[in-house]
Write a protein that holds these residues in place. Structure first.
Motif, PDB file in Angstrom:
ATOM      1  N   LEU A 188       0.813  -1.066   0.130  1.00  7.28           N
ATOM      2  CA  LEU A 188       0.039   0.118   0.041  1.00  7.28           C
ATOM      3  C   LEU A 188       0.921   1.232  -0.012  1.00  7.28           C
ATOM      4  O   LEU A 188       1.624   1.458   1.098  1.00  7.28           O
ATOM      5  N   THR A 215      -1.355   0.753 -10.248  1.00 11.82           N
ATOM      6  CA  THR A 215      -0.061   0.026  -9.885  1.00 11.82           C
ATOM      7  C   THR A 215       1.180   0.614 -10.345  1.00 11.82           C
ATOM      8  O   THR A 215       1.165   1.330 -11.386  1.00 11.82           O
ATOM      9  N   VAL A 220       0.558  -0.333  -4.672  1.00  7.88           N
ATOM     10  CA  VAL A 220      -0.725   0.219  -5.178  1.00  7.88           C
ATOM     11  C   VAL A 220      -1.179   1.494  -4.648  1.00  7.88           C
ATOM     12  O   VAL A 220      -0.911   1.557  -3.541  1.00  7.88           O
ATOM     13  N   ILE A 228      -8.008  -2.344  -4.891  1.00  8.42           N
ATOM     14  CA  ILE A 228      -7.321  -2.735  -3.548  1.00  8.42           C
ATOM     15  C   ILE A 228      -8.309  -3.302  -2.795  1.00  8.42           C
ATOM     16  O   ILE A 228      -9.654  -2.751  -2.513  1.00  8.42           O
ATOM     17  N   ALA A 237      -4.742  -7.251  -4.313  1.00  8.81           N
ATOM     18  CA  ALA A 237      -5.405  -6.373  -5.479  1.00  8.81           C
ATOM     19  C   ALA A 237      -5.928  -7.053  -6.346  1.00  8.81           C
ATOM     20  O   ALA A 237      -5.376  -8.278  -6.697  1.00  8.81           O
TER      21      ALA A 237
END
Length: 419
Positions: A350, A368, A377, A398, A415
């Motif tokens: 994240l 991405t 992401v 996500i 994701a």
């Protein structure tokens, strides 16, 4: 049509997304196949497995411009004492050799040309020196080479009878070249699903209409049409319908008579004018679900009518986008005979804090990025279901599980890949 009691609009049982997907896929059947010219097959899915009807290359093929030779004639060749070979013929590509190469002989050959019998290698032109003596052509070669140099044997790329392409394979540029090389001028492909698209809401304007008080332009229908095309299907635009149950019901019936699936946007929540709630409650509709434990798009609903899937998506663009990928896309994959219907998932880090607390699983529109060999992401913006701008750069969703606290930057998450 009698409308659903206002209290019944709130009496909904929420399913997990996987349960809803399973209910849909249990009712989807692959569409028939049809034969189409190879030139029109791009982007379509093969309706049968294809095997190679012959080896490729179908003849021994030269990989260079040069001379086809016998390597035994070059065993003792050096720059100081080159081997001299008589040139028997010159072969452009597409011409069958007339004579075999015998000891002390060579054939001038071009890239892609058919290597004559007797030759077991091709010497590249830059390694040779040609001359004429007494009206005959000769070539001098000052270096030995291994057998098979610059020579592609019969079937070295594709053997006869091997699987060329499996059923369900998407025909792209490489597949088209392969099919053409094996003589497949026509191929069987899965029939394109026809997907009807209907927008509900008295507030909607057509795209080309000027803005008016309390009105917005219909953005969901063009978006859904683009997504339908992206997944290999054909959109059929039914237009928009005001908050009128009977009008909506008539258009739904029409769409399901002529198409394989119907997507609607709007009218699925608990408001007094959410007409799809009433359509889904009609006797001719077999309701599959009308609530999903997720954000955005929890009112997403589905039913079977006339033996076909009616998927009622949220009117909020972000939720509509997410709902399509989670529920319409797997159904289209199944119709098109794609072996795996589930949306591919991957692990990633994240890229920024996500501090919202979630009672339901949340699907965040994101993009991405590869950083130093790891995948990150990043949310494309606020995850409000009404936002369209967050769809623009989104190439994944996500998956945020129900949590009592937010997630910090750098946390490993799951994701779903969209493109």
């Amino acid at each position: 049509m009698q409308s659903v009691d206002s209290l019944d609009r709130f009496r909904r049982t929420a399913l997990q997304p996987e349960e809803a997907q399973k209910l849909i896929l249990e009712r989807i059947r692959p569409l028939p196949v049809e034969r189409t010219p190879l030139a029109d097959a791009w982007g379509r899915r093969l309706g049968e497995a294809l095997v190679a009807p012959h080896p490729f290359p179908p003849f021994r093929r030269s990989g260079m411009d040069g001379y086809a030779v016998r390597v035994a004639d070059l065993d003792r060749a050096t720059v100081a004492d080159p081997a001299e070979l008589r040139v028997m013929e010159s072969l452009p590509s597409g011409v069958e050799p007339q004579v075999a190469v015998r000891p002390g002989q060579a054939t001038r050959i071009m890239t892609g040309g058919m290597v004559p019998e007797g030759a077991d290698a091709v010497v590249m032109l830059e390694m040779t020196s040609a001359h004429t003596r007494d009206g005959e052509s000769y070539v001098q070669i000052g270096k030995s080479i291994p057998k098979g140099t610059n020579l592609a044997d019969i079937g070295c790329e594709i053997e006869q009878g091997v699987l060329l392409l499996p059923e369900g394979k998407v025909v792209g540029a490489g597949e088209t070249a392969l099919l053409a090389s094996c003589g497949h001028a026509e191929v069987l492909v899965s029939k394109k699903p026809r997907v009807a698209i209907l927008s509900t809401g008295s507030e909607l304007l057509e795209v080309d209409e000027p803005l008016a008080p309390a009105k917005i332009r219909n953005s969901n229908a063009p978006m859904l049409a683009a997504l339908v095309r992206e997944f290999g299907a054909e959109p059929v635009m039914l237009g928009k319908v005001p908050d009128d149950v009977d009008a909506a019901q008539a258009l739904v019936r029409h769409g399901l008579q002529t198409c394989d699936m119907l997507l609607t946007s709007g009218g699925v929540s608990v408001g007094d004018y959410d007409v799809m709630v009433d359509v889904l409650a009609s006797p001719e509709a077999e309701l599959l679900f009308n609530k999903i434990a997720m954000r955005p798009g929890s009112p997403t609903s589905a039913a079977i009518m006339n033996g076909k899937l009616l998927l009622a998506l949220s009117g909020n663009p972000g939720a509509c986008f997410v709902g399509f990928h989670l529920f319409a896309a797997p159904a289209l994959r199944a119709m098109l005979r794609e072996p795996v219907q589930a949306t591919p998932s991957f692990a990633a880090y994240l890229a920024e804090d996500f501090l919202k607390v979630n009672a339901y699983r949340r699907y965040i529109r994101a993009r991405t990025e590869l950083r130093d060999g790891t995948v990150w992401v990043t949310p494309t913006g606020d995850d409000k279901s009404s936002l369209m701008t967050t769809i623009v750069d989104a190439d994944c969703l996500i998956v945020i599980p129900p949590l009592k606290e937010g997630l910090e930057k750098g946390r490993l998450v799951t994701a779903l890949r969209l493109k």
